[in-house]
Design an enzyme around this catalytic site. Sequence first.
Site, PDB file in Angstrom:
ATOM      1  N   HIS A  43       1.940   3.734  -9.202  1.00  0.00           N
ATOM      2  CA  HIS A  43       1.736   2.302  -9.439  1.00  0.00           C
ATOM      3  C   HIS A  43       2.900   1.722 -10.248  1.00  0.00           C
ATOM      4  O   HIS A  43       3.333   0.596 -10.003  1.00  0.00           O
ATOM      5  CB  HIS A  43       0.413   2.054 -10.160  1.00  0.00           C
ATOM      6  CG  HIS A  43      -0.786   2.386  -9.323  1.00  0.00           C
ATOM      7  ND1 HIS A  43      -0.900   1.963  -8.006  1.00  0.00           N
ATOM      8  CD2 HIS A  43      -1.908   3.104  -9.571  1.00  0.00           C
ATOM      9  CE1 HIS A  43      -2.050   2.412  -7.507  1.00  0.00           C
ATOM     10  NE2 HIS A  43      -2.676   3.114  -8.437  1.00  0.00           N
TER      11      HIS A  43
ATOM     12  N   ARG B 165       0.066   7.771  -2.563  1.00  0.00           N
ATOM     13  CA  ARG B 165       0.675   8.817  -1.741  1.00  0.00           C
ATOM     14  C   ARG B 165       2.125   9.066  -2.142  1.00  0.00           C
ATOM     15  O   ARG B 165       2.609  10.186  -2.101  1.00  0.00           O
ATOM     16  CB  ARG B 165       0.558   8.451  -0.248  1.00  0.00           C
ATOM     17  CG  ARG B 165      -0.819   8.783   0.311  1.00  0.00           C
ATOM     18  CD  ARG B 165      -1.074   8.062   1.587  1.00  0.00           C
ATOM     19  NE  ARG B 165      -1.353   6.655   1.329  1.00  0.00           N
ATOM     20  CZ  ARG B 165      -1.306   5.708   2.252  1.00  0.00           C
ATOM     21  NH1 ARG B 165      -0.962   6.012   3.484  1.00  0.00           N
ATOM     22  NH2 ARG B 165      -1.600   4.460   1.951  1.00  0.00           N
ATOM     23  N   TRP B 166       2.804   8.026  -2.564  1.00  0.00           N
ATOM     24  CA  TRP B 166       4.186   8.175  -3.041  1.00  0.00           C
ATOM     25  C   TRP B 166       4.205   9.136  -4.232  1.00  0.00           C
ATOM     26  O   TRP B 166       5.044  10.034  -4.316  1.00  0.00           O
ATOM     27  CB  TRP B 166       4.736   6.802  -3.436  1.00  0.00           C
ATOM     28  CG  TRP B 166       6.158   6.777  -3.876  1.00  0.00           C
ATOM     29  CD1 TRP B 166       7.254   6.570  -3.082  1.00  0.00           C
ATOM     30  CD2 TRP B 166       6.653   6.967  -5.212  1.00  0.00           C
ATOM     31  NE1 TRP B 166       8.401   6.605  -3.847  1.00  0.00           N
ATOM     32  CE2 TRP B 166       8.059   6.848  -5.159  1.00  0.00           C
ATOM     33  CE3 TRP B 166       6.045   7.208  -6.451  1.00  0.00           C
ATOM     34  CZ2 TRP B 166       8.871   6.970  -6.284  1.00  0.00           C
ATOM     35  CZ3 TRP B 166       6.865   7.333  -7.569  1.00  0.00           C
ATOM     36  CH2 TRP B 166       8.257   7.213  -7.488  1.00  0.00           C
TER      37      TRP B 166
ATOM     38  N   ARG C 157      -4.779  -1.945   9.098  1.00  0.00           N
ATOM     39  CA  ARG C 157      -5.924  -2.835   8.842  1.00  0.00           C
ATOM     40  C   ARG C 157      -5.527  -3.901   7.829  1.00  0.00           C
ATOM     41  O   ARG C 157      -4.498  -3.788   7.170  1.00  0.00           O
ATOM     42  CB  ARG C 157      -7.133  -2.038   8.345  1.00  0.00           C
ATOM     43  CG  ARG C 157      -6.849  -1.151   7.147  1.00  0.00           C
ATOM     44  CD  ARG C 157      -8.125  -0.419   6.682  1.00  0.00           C
ATOM     45  NE  ARG C 157      -7.821   0.603   5.700  1.00  0.00           N
ATOM     46  CZ  ARG C 157      -7.725   1.909   5.951  1.00  0.00           C
ATOM     47  NH1 ARG C 157      -7.901   2.361   7.175  1.00  0.00           N
ATOM     48  NH2 ARG C 157      -7.451   2.762   4.987  1.00  0.00           N
TER      49      ARG C 157
ATOM     50  N   THR D 103     -10.836  -6.913  -4.217  1.00  0.00           N
ATOM     51  CA  THR D 103     -12.188  -6.882  -4.795  1.00  0.00           C
ATOM     52  C   THR D 103     -12.820  -5.502  -4.576  1.00  0.00           C
ATOM     53  O   THR D 103     -13.688  -5.083  -5.340  1.00  0.00           O
ATOM     54  CB  THR D 103     -13.086  -7.976  -4.171  1.00  0.00           C
ATOM     55  OG1 THR D 103     -12.904  -7.964  -2.750  1.00  0.00           O
ATOM     56  CG2 THR D 103     -12.731  -9.358  -4.684  1.00  0.00           C
TER      57      THR D 103
ATOM     58  N   LEU E 134      11.338 -19.786  -5.692  1.00  0.00           N
ATOM     59  CA  LEU E 134      10.357 -19.037  -4.902  1.00  0.00           C
ATOM     60  C   LEU E 134       8.923 -19.304  -5.390  1.00  0.00           C
ATOM     61  O   LEU E 134       8.644 -19.286  -6.589  1.00  0.00           O
ATOM     62  CB  LEU E 134      10.651 -17.531  -5.042  1.00  0.00           C
ATOM     63  CG  LEU E 134       9.684 -16.597  -4.322  1.00  0.00           C
ATOM     64  CD1 LEU E 134       9.950 -16.575  -2.820  1.00  0.00           C
ATOM     65  CD2 LEU E 134       9.774 -15.174  -4.882  1.00  0.00           C
TER      66      LEU E 134
ATOM     67  N   ARG F 230     -12.607   2.123  -7.464  1.00  0.00           N
ATOM     68  CA  ARG F 230     -11.784   3.280  -7.874  1.00  0.00           C
ATOM     69  C   ARG F 230     -12.226   3.793  -9.235  1.00  0.00           C
ATOM     70  O   ARG F 230     -12.943   3.099  -9.968  1.00  0.00           O
ATOM     71  CB  ARG F 230     -10.315   2.855  -7.924  1.00  0.00           C
ATOM     72  CG  ARG F 230      -9.819   2.477  -6.543  1.00  0.00           C
ATOM     73  CD  ARG F 230      -8.334   2.378  -6.489  1.00  0.00           C
ATOM     74  NE  ARG F 230      -7.925   2.078  -5.124  1.00  0.00           N
ATOM     75  CZ  ARG F 230      -6.699   2.163  -4.682  1.00  0.00           C
ATOM     76  NH1 ARG F 230      -5.728   2.543  -5.486  1.00  0.00           N
ATOM     77  NH2 ARG F 230      -6.417   1.871  -3.428  1.00  0.00           N
TER      78      ARG F 230
ATOM     79  N   ASP G 287       0.829  -1.209   0.000  1.00  0.00           N
ATOM     80  CA  ASP G 287       0.000   0.000   0.000  1.00  0.00           C
ATOM     81  C   ASP G 287       0.865   1.261   0.000  1.00  0.00           C
ATOM     82  O   ASP G 287       1.976   1.269   0.521  1.00  0.00           O
ATOM     83  CB  ASP G 287      -0.908  -0.018   1.236  1.00  0.00           C
ATOM     84  CG  ASP G 287      -2.071   0.948   1.092  1.00  0.00           C
ATOM     85  OD1 ASP G 287      -2.353   1.395  -0.040  1.00  0.00           O
ATOM     86  OD2 ASP G 287      -2.702   1.272   2.125  1.00  0.00           O
ATOM     87  N   GLY G 288       0.318   2.323  -0.601  1.00  0.00           N
ATOM     88  CA  GLY G 288       0.987   3.624  -0.532  1.00  0.00           C
ATOM     89  C   GLY G 288       1.505   4.167  -1.859  1.00  0.00           C
ATOM     90  O   GLY G 288       2.164   5.210  -1.884  1.00  0.00           O
TER      91      GLY G 288
ATOM     92  N   ARG H  80       2.390  -4.825   6.131  1.00  0.00           N
ATOM     93  CA  ARG H  80       1.609  -3.810   5.431  1.00  0.00           C
ATOM     94  C   ARG H  80       2.408  -2.521   5.392  1.00  0.00           C
ATOM     95  O   ARG H  80       2.759  -1.958   6.433  1.00  0.00           O
ATOM     96  CB  ARG H  80       0.255  -3.542   6.090  1.00  0.00           C
ATOM     97  CG  ARG H  80      -0.538  -2.512   5.255  1.00  0.00           C
ATOM     98  CD  ARG H  80      -1.954  -2.300   5.688  1.00  0.00           C
ATOM     99  NE  ARG H  80      -2.634  -1.450   4.706  1.00  0.00           N
ATOM    100  CZ  ARG H  80      -3.879  -1.572   4.298  1.00  0.00           C
ATOM    101  NH1 ARG H  80      -4.633  -2.512   4.794  1.00  0.00           N
ATOM    102  NH2 ARG H  80      -4.384  -0.744   3.405  1.00  0.00           N
TER     103      ARG H  80
HETATM  104  C1  IPE Z   1      -5.225  -2.692   0.035  1.00  0.00           C
HETATM  105  O1  IPE Z   1      -4.962  -1.349  -0.195  1.00  0.00           O
HETATM  106  C2  IPE Z   1      -5.233  -3.446  -1.247  1.00  0.00           C
HETATM  107  C3  IPE Z   1      -3.937  -3.573  -1.919  1.00  0.00           C
HETATM  108  C4  IPE Z   1      -2.795  -3.134  -1.471  1.00  0.00           C
HETATM  109  C5  IPE Z   1      -3.967  -4.243  -3.168  1.00  0.00           C
HETATM  110  P1  IPE Z   1      -6.136  -0.270  -0.294  1.00  0.00           P
HETATM  111  O2  IPE Z   1      -5.484   1.030  -0.480  1.00  0.00           O
HETATM  112  O3  IPE Z   1      -7.121  -0.693  -1.306  1.00  0.00           O
HETATM  113  O4  IPE Z   1      -6.800  -0.413   1.146  1.00  0.00           O
HETATM  114  P2  IPE Z   1      -7.760   0.578   1.940  1.00  0.00           P
HETATM  115  O5  IPE Z   1      -8.812   1.033   0.972  1.00  0.00           O
HETATM  116  O6  IPE Z   1      -6.911   1.703   2.418  1.00  0.00           O
HETATM  117  O7  IPE Z   1      -8.293  -0.247   3.057  1.00  0.00           O
HETATM  118  C1  IPE Z   2      -1.681   0.342  -3.308  1.00  0.00           C
HETATM  119  O1  IPE Z   2      -1.496   1.697  -3.397  1.00  0.00           O
HETATM  120  C2  IPE Z   2      -1.962  -0.295  -4.647  1.00  0.00           C
HETATM  121  C3  IPE Z   2      -3.360  -0.659  -4.840  1.00  0.00           C
HETATM  122  C4  IPE Z   2      -4.282  -0.705  -3.927  1.00  0.00           C
HETATM  123  C5  IPE Z   2      -3.754  -1.008  -6.177  1.00  0.00           C
HETATM  124  P1  IPE Z   2      -2.705   2.718  -3.310  1.00  0.00           P
HETATM  125  O2  IPE Z   2      -3.145   3.016  -4.698  1.00  0.00           O
HETATM  126  O3  IPE Z   2      -3.767   2.235  -2.405  1.00  0.00           O
HETATM  127  O4  IPE Z   2      -1.955   3.962  -2.704  1.00  0.00           O
HETATM  128  P2  IPE Z   2      -2.510   4.965  -1.607  1.00  0.00           P
HETATM  129  O5  IPE Z   2      -2.983   4.140  -0.441  1.00  0.00           O
HETATM  130  O6  IPE Z   2      -3.615   5.719  -2.238  1.00  0.00           O
HETATM  131  O7  IPE Z   2      -1.337   5.796  -1.260  1.00  0.00           O
HETATM  132 MG    MG Z   3      -4.124   2.468  -0.424  1.00  0.00          MG
END
Ligand code: IPE
Ligand code: IPE
Ligand code: MG
Length: 239
Positions: A40, A27-28, A193, A69, A134, A74, A23-24, A187
């Site tokens: 991404h 924001r990156w 979460r 899911t 792996l 988005r 995740d992130g 995470r």
């Molecule tokens: C969780 O990240 C799903 C993946 C990393 C693929 P999200 O960004 O979708 O999670 P929430 O919405 O913050 O819970």
């Molecule tokens: C995780 O990064 C990748 C996916 C859920 C597809 P995010 O797209 O959720 O990035 P943030 O949480 O908005 O920073």
């Molecule tokens: Mg996210």
Amino acid sequence: MTATPPMKKKLTHLPQHVAIIMDGNGRWAKQRNLPRFEGHQAGVENMYSAIEYFSHLKVKYLTLYGFSTENWNRPEEEIDGLLELLREVIDEEALKLHRRGVRLRHLGQPERLPRNLQAAINKIVDLTKNNTGLNFSFAFNYGGRTEIVDAVRRLIAEGIPAEKIDEKLFSRYLYTADLPEVDLVIRTGGELRTSNFLIWQAAYSEYYFTDVLWPDFDKKEIDQALLAYSQRQRRFGGL
Ligand code: IPE
Ligand code: IPE
Ligand code: MG
């Protein structure tokens, strides 16, 4: 009197199965005034590095959460971008992974993915099925609740009698049927979460949360997570 220097913490044991909620990315990108898509892309680059590093460390099972899911909620443009990225990953990297002995599995419902993507996934899963390096599982269009509902449906469709169903049998109906328990869930991105990730399989996993955003989660960060894991005491309800 001189103080004794603090003991350098040592990595005593490795987890067999590591699962990461990557995740992130958004924001990156935001931090750099870039479009989310570039976040991404950076995330995918980091995924390759992570796969390579976990292979090198001889961790046997690595599971990465790439699309949930719930991520269908988005904007269409972002979803299209993510599907396109996955297509590129398969086209450009699949053979490299194969040559490195990686065995690839897909966790999630294939049905909602575009047909050509489903075909490409099946092809690489089949191509790598005898590899012994792996075990890399990619959770894409994955949801823990959907996975459990799918398992119940299959049990019923196969006419399995209620008294035959126990935890062991049930596990064999999940997408992860032939994978061992998850030892460590990481995470990145600062949220505390699970976001519907491996909710059955991680019942007794250790969790490691970090604020570091996924594209920045490098080897040094992986080492730290593994070190934290090796300091944990797992009791599984015992003493
Ligand atoms: C969780 O990240 C799903 C993946 C990393 C693929 P999200 O960004 O979708 O999670 P929430 O919405 O913050 O819970
Ligand atoms: C995780 O990064 C990748 C996916 C859920 C597809 P995010 O797209 O959720 O990035 P943030 O949480 O908005 O920073
Ligand atoms: Mg996210």
